[in-house]
Enzyme design. Structure first.
Site, PDB file in Angstrom:
ATOM      1  CB  ILE A  16      -0.956  -0.018   1.203  1.00  0.00           C
ATOM      2  CG1 ILE A  16      -2.034  -1.084   1.001  1.00  0.00           C
ATOM      3  CG2 ILE A  16      -1.595   1.357   1.409  1.00  0.00           C
ATOM      4  CD1 ILE A  16      -2.929  -1.302   2.207  1.00  0.00           C
ATOM      5  CE1 TYR A 141      -2.277  -4.000  11.347  1.00  0.00           C
ATOM      6  CE2 TYR A 141      -4.590  -4.602  11.140  1.00  0.00           C
ATOM      7  CZ  TYR A 141      -3.444  -4.034  10.609  1.00  0.00           C
ATOM      8  OH  TYR A 141      -3.474  -3.496   9.341  1.00  0.00           O
TER       9      TYR A 141
END
Length: 235
Positions: A16, A141
């Site tokens: 990304i 996360y």
């Protein structure tokens, strides 16, 4: 016409981050990327581990010297260290938080003073749909990505009067090194649940980031932009 700015993308050497960096460069910006391994070709690379305040300072200083003050910051650098919560040690929890959330804070903290002086700036945090919905085995996360939303919205309230916007892009299931490690049947199950029945691409995320970084998005701040094929329906 887009006014060229200096953009810094953390973790911009692959996935990304690389797609975002290339998209911003195509839009005419001067783009630098941080990396811990090899720098990408045709982009200004600076070695930086965002868990080190000293390396963050050195990276910004180098970019400012060679490309000018950072007007666009994309905080993308991140890691996963998945573990069932009952087995999650403080090291596993803390390392993910320090990289994904505190690392983003370090970079934003370094970028904001110059943006305040310029009375213009764009900060985009790369969050996750998991930060809105949660996910088994990813408490560390998910917490780090959820924290980015609170950080972004607080910073947006503080800096909006000075021409700075702060937003979070929340990707869903995107084809990256992280997701390629999943078993094929798991990938197929995720795609089958999506209203848009395909795996996202880094370019899908980059398009949203590039728009948020543009002059035309100056009235968008504190937003969470899902790029998830409808997986979370906006969280």
């Amino acid at each position: 016409m887009t006014q060229p700015r200096t953009a810094l993308v953390t973790g911009g050497n692959r996935g990304i981050g690389l797609a975002v960096a290339e998209s911003l460069a195509a839009a005419g910006h001067r783009v630098a990327v941080t990396h811990r391994d090899d720098a990408p070709e045709k982009l200004y690379g600076v070695r930086c581990d965002v868990t080190s305040p000293e390396e963050v300072e050195e990276a910004f200083t180098a970019v400012e010297r060679d490309l000018g003050p950072v007007g666009i910051l994309v905080a993308n650098a991140g890691i996963t260290w998945d573990t069932p919560f009952a087995l999650m040690t403080e090291e596993r929890f803390g390392r993910v938080i320090d990289t994904n959330l505190v690392g983003a804070y370090r970079c934003a903290r370094r970028a904001v003073p110059a943006m305040l002086r310029a009375r213009w700036g764009r900060i985009v945090f790369i969050g996750s749909e998991v930060g809105l919905s949660g996910n088994a085995g990813q408490a560390n996360y998910a917490a780090s990505k959820a924290g980015l939303v609170g950080l972004a919205r607080s910073l947006a309230r503080e800096t909006g009067r000075r021409g700075i916007t702060v937003n979070t892009v929340a990707p869903g299931f995107v084809d990256t090194d992280m997701t390629r490690g999943l078993r094929e049947h798991h990938r197929e199950e995720i795609v089958a649940r999506n209203p848009v029945p395909r795996i996202g691409t880094p370019a899908d995320v980059a398009s949203a980031v590039t728009w948020l970084a543009d002059e035309s998005a100056g009235y968008v701040t504190g937003a969470v932009i899902p790029v998830d094929g409808g997986m979370g329906m906006g969280g």
